[in-house]
Design a protein around this motif. Structure first.
Motif, PDB file in Angstrom:
ATOM      1  N   THR A  35       0.826  -1.217   0.000  1.00 30.20           N
ATOM      2  CA  THR A  35       0.000   0.000   0.000  1.00 30.20           C
ATOM      3  C   THR A  35       0.858   1.265   0.000  1.00 30.20           C
ATOM      4  O   THR A  35       0.426   2.305  -0.487  1.00 30.20           O
ATOM      5  N   ARG A  40       2.877   6.340  -2.724  1.00 27.97           N
ATOM      6  CA  ARG A  40       4.021   6.914  -3.452  1.00 27.97           C
ATOM      7  C   ARG A  40       3.606   7.290  -4.885  1.00 27.97           C
ATOM      8  O   ARG A  40       4.063   8.308  -5.426  1.00 27.97           O
ATOM      9  N   ARG A 109      -6.728   9.189   2.005  1.00 28.06           N
ATOM     10  CA  ARG A 109      -6.827   7.947   2.786  1.00 28.06           C
ATOM     11  C   ARG A 109      -8.156   7.231   2.535  1.00 28.06           C
ATOM     12  O   ARG A 109      -8.211   6.024   2.451  1.00 28.06           O
ATOM     13  N   ARG A 130       0.619   0.996   6.972  1.00 32.01           N
ATOM     14  CA  ARG A 130       0.681   1.643   8.286  1.00 32.01           C
ATOM     15  C   ARG A 130      -0.627   1.451   9.064  1.00 32.01           C
ATOM     16  O   ARG A 130      -0.643   1.476  10.281  1.00 32.01           O
ATOM     17  N   ASP A 131      -1.731   1.327   8.317  1.00 33.63           N
ATOM     18  CA  ASP A 131      -3.064   1.311   8.935  1.00 33.63           C
ATOM     19  C   ASP A 131      -3.879   0.112   8.471  1.00 33.63           C
ATOM     20  O   ASP A 131      -5.104   0.160   8.464  1.00 33.63           O
ATOM     21  N   ARG A 180       9.798  10.680   9.057  1.00 35.56           N
ATOM     22  CA  ARG A 180       8.622  10.067   8.432  1.00 35.56           C
ATOM     23  C   ARG A 180       7.798   9.309   9.485  1.00 35.56           C
ATOM     24  O   ARG A 180       6.577   9.384   9.514  1.00 35.56           O
ATOM     25  N   ASP A 184       3.952  10.078  10.245  1.00 36.06           N
ATOM     26  CA  ASP A 184       2.978   8.994  10.023  1.00 36.06           C
ATOM     27  C   ASP A 184       2.258   8.631  11.326  1.00 36.06           C
ATOM     28  O   ASP A 184       1.090   8.238  11.313  1.00 36.06           O
ATOM     29  N   ARG A 187      -0.260  11.901  12.486  1.00 35.46           N
ATOM     30  CA  ARG A 187      -1.341  12.449  11.664  1.00 35.46           C
ATOM     31  C   ARG A 187      -2.697  12.094  12.289  1.00 35.46           C
ATOM     32  O   ARG A 187      -2.814  11.105  13.023  1.00 35.46           O
TER      33      ARG A 187
END
Ligand code: DC
Length: 224
Positions: A35, A40, A109, A130-131, A180, A184, A187
């Motif tokens: 993901t 990116r 997102r 990340r999520d 980063r 991340d 947020r």
């Protein structure tokens, strides 16, 4: 008995998620979905078009008219942006430096999570990000939160860059990775966070094979 499961692998930058996720997916015959590559890709497009990176609205609108596709190949996963192969281009320093800002936008997102859920529907997948365990695939049967010390992550990225002819100094990589991680994690929308039901895997002292074997053993447990 379950025949195929969803595996979510989350964690900070350069923790080895994609390398290990690819191996796990290959061994299980599952689809691998990176993901981070999707975030990116939209970042690359925004940079190329000179769009205001801080605008939730403009970046969201840009994504609505963008086609991002992931294709498996013998040399790894290929990333296509509006039909162009951008597999290498999305790894540039410019994209890496801007991707956390872009991926913090709610408009981005929401669309990405929907797309990722569609890609995972009805099949065995290993998805890294990340999520994934917290938002994208909250019902995944196996969730792993993978990390390693920031020094070790910077060393790994340095070695990987060396193979691709990129010569960013180690201290710079360490600072970039730490910055980063901070963005991340802090947020507002779907931050980097370990899901309550995720298993924590510290790979600082593990080889790639050892980390993949740990996850495969956990997957076997879920499958039996
Ligand atoms: O995994 P990566 O380093 O290629 O990810 C690039 C960036 O994309 C990362 O810094 C944060 C963002 N990202 C995200 O916000 N959510 C994801 N599921 C995957 C990546």
């Amino acid at each position: 008995m379950t025949t195929q499961i969803q595996i979510a692998i989350d964690g900070p930058a350069a923790a080895g998620k994609s390398t290990i996720a690819k191996i796990v997916a290959g061994r299980l015959g599952y689809v691998y979905i990176d993901t981070g590559a999707m975030y990116r890709a939209i970042t690359l497009k925004a940079l190329n078009k000179g769009i205001d990176l801080s605008s939730n609205e403009k970046i969201g609108a840009l994504l609505e008219s963008t086609d991002i596709d992931l294709q498996p190949s013998d040399s790894g996963q290929l990333v296509f942006l509006d039909g162009d192969n951008v597999t290498e281009a999305i790894r540039s320093q410019a994209v890496t430096a801007a991707v956390s800002e872009i991926s913090a936008h709610e408009s981005v997102r929401m669309q990405m999570a929907e797309l990722q859920q569609r890609l995972a529907e009805g099949r065995g997948v290993v998805m890294d990000g990340r999520d994934i365990g917290t938002h994208v695939l909250p019902a995944a049967q196996l969730k792993v939160f993978m990390s390693a010390s920031v020094e070790e992550r910077a060393r790994r990225r340095f070695a990987e860059n060396g193979l691709r002819g990129i010569e960013t100094p180690l201290v710079e990589l360490q600072a970039e990775i730490a910055a980063r991680d901070k963005m991340d994690s802090e947020r507002k929308v779907a931050p980097l966070k370990q899901a309550e039901d995720a298993i924590y895997l510290d790979t600082t002292e593990l080889s790639i094979e050892q980390a993949a074997d740990e996850i495969l053993a956990l997957a076997e447990e879920r499958l039996s």
